[in-house]
Motif scaffolding. Structure first.
Motif, mmCIF file in Angstrom:
data_model
loop_
_atom_site.group_PDB
_atom_site.id
_atom_site.type_symbol
_atom_site.label_atom_id
_atom_site.label_comp_id
_atom_site.label_asym_id
_atom_site.label_seq_id
_atom_site.Cartn_x
_atom_site.Cartn_y
_atom_site.Cartn_z
ATOM 1 N N ASP A 245 45.464 46.707 42.826
ATOM 2 C CA ASP A 245 45.076 45.896 42.228
ATOM 3 C C ASP A 245 44.429 44.569 42.800
ATOM 4 N N VAL A 246 45.191 44.143 43.991
ATOM 5 C CA VAL A 246 44.618 43.272 44.992
ATOM 6 C C VAL A 246 43.222 43.499 45.105
ATOM 7 N N THR A 247 43.140 44.658 45.626
ATOM 8 C CA THR A 247 41.619 45.112 46.082
ATOM 9 C C THR A 247 40.730 45.122 44.980
ATOM 10 N N TYR A 248 41.066 45.405 43.943
ATOM 11 C CA TYR A 248 39.965 45.278 42.764
ATOM 12 C C TYR A 248 39.767 43.877 42.460
ATOM 13 N N ILE A 249 40.709 43.054 42.444
ATOM 14 C CA ILE A 249 40.278 41.717 42.122
ATOM 15 C C ILE A 249 39.362 41.059 43.210
ATOM 16 N N LYS A 250 39.567 41.435 44.501
ATOM 17 C CA LYS A 250 38.698 41.036 45.699
ATOM 18 C C LYS A 250 37.266 41.486 45.218
ATOM 19 N N LEU A 251 37.165 42.837 44.931
ATOM 20 C CA LEU A 251 35.832 43.427 44.489
ATOM 21 C C LEU A 251 35.211 42.684 43.452
ATOM 22 N N VAL A 252 35.936 42.188 42.406
ATOM 23 C CA VAL A 252 35.546 41.562 41.336
ATOM 24 C C VAL A 252 34.731 40.319 41.992
ATOM 25 N N ILE A 253 35.605 39.489 42.510
ATOM 26 C CA ILE A 253 35.063 38.304 43.250
ATOM 27 C C ILE A 253 33.803 38.255 44.065
ATOM 28 N N PHE A 254 33.914 39.468 44.670
ATOM 29 C CA PHE A 254 32.554 39.755 45.454
ATOM 30 C C PHE A 254 31.473 40.437 44.794
ATOM 31 N N GLY A 255 31.803 40.581 43.408
ATOM 32 C CA GLY A 255 30.530 41.082 42.489
ATOM 33 C C GLY A 255 30.654 42.657 42.634
ATOM 34 N N LYS A 256 31.461 43.419 42.948
ATOM 35 C CA LYS A 256 31.342 44.738 43.345
ATOM 36 C C LYS A 256 31.957 45.485 42.312
ATOM 37 N N LYS A 257 32.885 45.092 41.340
ATOM 38 C CA LYS A 257 33.470 45.559 40.200
ATOM 39 C C LYS A 257 33.473 44.640 39.041
ATOM 40 N N PRO A 258 33.403 45.385 37.729
ATOM 41 C CA PRO A 258 33.307 44.498 36.551
ATOM 42 C C PRO A 258 34.678 43.822 36.234
ATOM 43 N N GLU A 259 34.887 42.700 35.631
ATOM 44 C CA GLU A 259 35.949 41.991 35.521
ATOM 45 C C GLU A 259 36.716 42.575 34.331
ATOM 46 N N THR A 260 37.838 42.707 34.361
ATOM 47 C CA THR A 260 38.887 43.213 33.325
ATOM 48 C C THR A 260 39.689 41.918 32.905
ATOM 49 N N GLU A 261 40.339 42.251 31.773
ATOM 50 C CA GLU A 261 41.030 41.062 31.325
ATOM 51 C C GLU A 261 42.363 40.788 32.062
ATOM 52 N N PHE A 262 42.736 41.805 32.687
ATOM 53 C CA PHE A 262 44.239 41.539 33.619
ATOM 54 C C PHE A 262 43.895 40.977 34.857
ATOM 55 N N CYS A 263 42.458 40.889 35.231
ATOM 56 C CA CYS A 263 42.228 40.290 36.614
ATOM 57 C C CYS A 263 42.632 39.000 36.786
ATOM 58 N N ASP A 264 42.751 38.349 35.772
ATOM 59 C CA ASP A 264 42.988 36.655 35.718
ATOM 60 C C ASP A 264 44.722 36.680 35.858
ATOM 61 N N ALA A 265 45.124 37.086 36.993
ATOM 62 C CA ALA A 265 46.543 37.154 37.187
ATOM 63 C C ALA A 265 47.192 36.013 36.961
ATOM 64 N N ASN A 266 46.625 34.527 37.187
ATOM 65 C CA ASN A 266 47.463 33.505 37.108
ATOM 66 C C ASN A 266 47.247 32.858 35.569
ATOM 67 N N TYR A 267 46.298 33.663 34.859
ATOM 68 C CA TYR A 267 45.797 33.246 33.569
ATOM 69 C C TYR A 267 45.444 31.652 33.635
#
Length: 470
Positions: A89-111
């Motif tokens: 999940d950590v890796t996924y969030i970083k890839l979202v930040i870098f525009g490499k993965k689509p954002e999911t609802e639960f990426c926003d860990a600190n809401y």
């Protein structure tokens, strides 16, 4: 005269020199302060980046690297939407930040409404069990759902019904309970410790005692998805720090997700994982034996709640047990008013459906851990067998009318009920199952009470198979 002028000039020069030194000192102090702030900011940023970059130990005992459960853990931080929170999940969030993965609802860990490196930090804190807050979605599909954020650690809990109390016992979190609903208060055999705690009202009847709840200052109040209503409970607790969390612990398809979520919420992750494995292993035993069973080989089943003609559909725990045990629930696709999982049916409709098996759920007045007289449950069955027009139903004609206590259906003990359902629906495939022995194992392992199910209580009834109610 010249000496006086020179003296005045010397005095003025010394005053200017002192003022100049003072200005220099003040200017130097400001520059030093600015340098210190810059260094502190840089240190914070470096520490932040370092924490975000360092990996959590692959050998952490908090989480397994892989999981076999089939559900989405609905906790913010579960960015890749599987059934756990880990370094993926950590890796996924970083890839979202870098525009490499689509954002999911639960990426926003600190809401906080956006995905950033702060979510990487929050996810790592969750993995380590060090998070200050946790955000998740309660309830389940078919019912109203809400997003809940709790302060960690959770230290004070109130369960409103025995369903939730069973879940707390399984997780080993009884020490966090500060008050209980009336149902729990009235069952000292099952809840010897919790039954001694303050009473905060009921989910039924008069409803919850809001003043009593507030006076106990719980962090979380656990109750059903649909009772008490938000108007009776949530709205009246508005303005307090009490979080109402709605979960039911007897729906087989939801149980693993519910326990996994509360494992995170209550810091009981290992206990949750252990029970999920126990639950799924026993459910899979049933599923594997029924694999390949054709629809024609599945009996039609009518499941009736304590109230006459109140049937269960596919959203109910009993309805799902029927499906797992290889039956066809005749009311599976029906919907009612008031409760999404049950509805009152016409007696003639049941006759038309002609179920092969009838399973009747019996209330605690005639069954359960503190009832030893079989006459009450026997009377309930006699009433079904003599209903007008029902003598033509296959289940009645062939004597396949089975009774089971609500105690085995209203909580995690549904894993025991699953074995009874399997034996009743497909006796030839489950001759070796001993649900009573399994029931005893469950009590010894999770309820921690000194109780012998072969000597006490009324749990099931059939005049030939279980004439003594055990």
């Amino acid at each position: 005269m010249r000496d006086k002028v020179v003296g005045r000039e010397n005095v003025l020069w010394m005053n200017c020199e002192r003022q100049g030194r003072a200005k220099m000192l003040r200017g130097g102090s400001v520059r030093v302060l600015r340098r210190m702030c810059a260094l502190m900011s840089l240190s914070f940023i470096c520490a932040f980046i370092l924490f975000a970059a360092i990996p959590v130990s692959a050998h952490s005992t908090i989480h397994k690297a892989e999981s076999n459960h089939q559900f989405t853990l609905e906790i913010y931080g579960n960015a890749n939407e599987d059934d756990t929170i880990d370094m993926r999940d950590v890796t996924y969030i970083k890839l979202v930040i870098f525009g490499k993965k689509p954002e999911t609802e639960f990426c926003d860990a600190n809401y906080d409404g956006k995905v950033s490196m702060l979510d990487v930090v929050q996810t790592k804190l969750i993995i380590l069990g060090k998070e200050a807050k946790l955000t998740f979605i309660d309830s389940r599909e078919g019912y109203p759902r809400k997003i809940v954020t709790v302060e960690k650690p959770v230290k004070r809990i109130i369960p409103l019904a025995d369903n939730q109390a069973d879940g707390i016992k399984v997780l080993g979190a009884v020490d966090k309970v500060v008050g209980v609903g009336t149902e729990i208060k009235n069952k000292p055999i099952l809840y010897p410790i919790m039954s001694k705690l303050p009473d905060v009202g009921n989910v039924w009847g008069a409803g919850p005692d809001i003043e009593a709840i507030i006076s106990l200052n719980p962090d979380i109040l656990l109750t059903y998805e649909f009772r008490p209503s938000p108007e009776e409970l949530d709205d009246k607790l508005e303005g307090t720090d009490i979080k109402v969390v709605r979960y039911t612990f007897n729906v087989p398809k939801e149980l693993p997700r519910v326990f996994k979520t509360l494992g995170y919420v209550l810091d009981k992750r290992e206990e949750a994982e252990e029970f999920i494995d126990f639950f799924e292993n026993h459910m899979n035993l049933i599923k594997e034996r029924l694999e390949g069973l054709s629809e024609d080989e599945k009996p039609k089943v009518y499941i009736e709640w304590c109230r006459p003609y109140l049937a269960f559909n596919k959203l109910s725990g009993a309805g799902q047990l029927c499906d797992i045990a290889g039956g066809i629930n005749i009311a599976a696709d029906l919907t009612g008013v008031g409760s999404p999982h049950s509805l009152v049916v016409d007696p003639e409709w049941v006759v038309e459906q002609n179920p092969d098996i009838i399973i009747k759920v019996v209330g605690s007045e005639n069954s359960g851990y503190d009832v030893d007289d079989v006459e009450g449950i026997k009377t309930v069955r006699d009433e079904i067998m003599t209903r007008p027009g029902w003598e033509s139903i296959n289940a009645v004609k062939n004597g396949k009318v089975y009774l089971i206590t609500i105690e085995l259906l209203d909580g995690p003990q549904a894993v025991v009920a699953a074995q009874y359902f399997a034996k009743w629906l497909h006796p030839e495939l489950f001759e070796d199952l001993d649900p009573a022995a399994f029931h005893q194992e469950y009590l010894n392992r999770y309820m921690g009470i000194n109780y012998d199910v072969k000597e006490r209580g009324i749990f099931i009834y059939h005049p030939e198979l279980y004439p003594d109610g055990r």
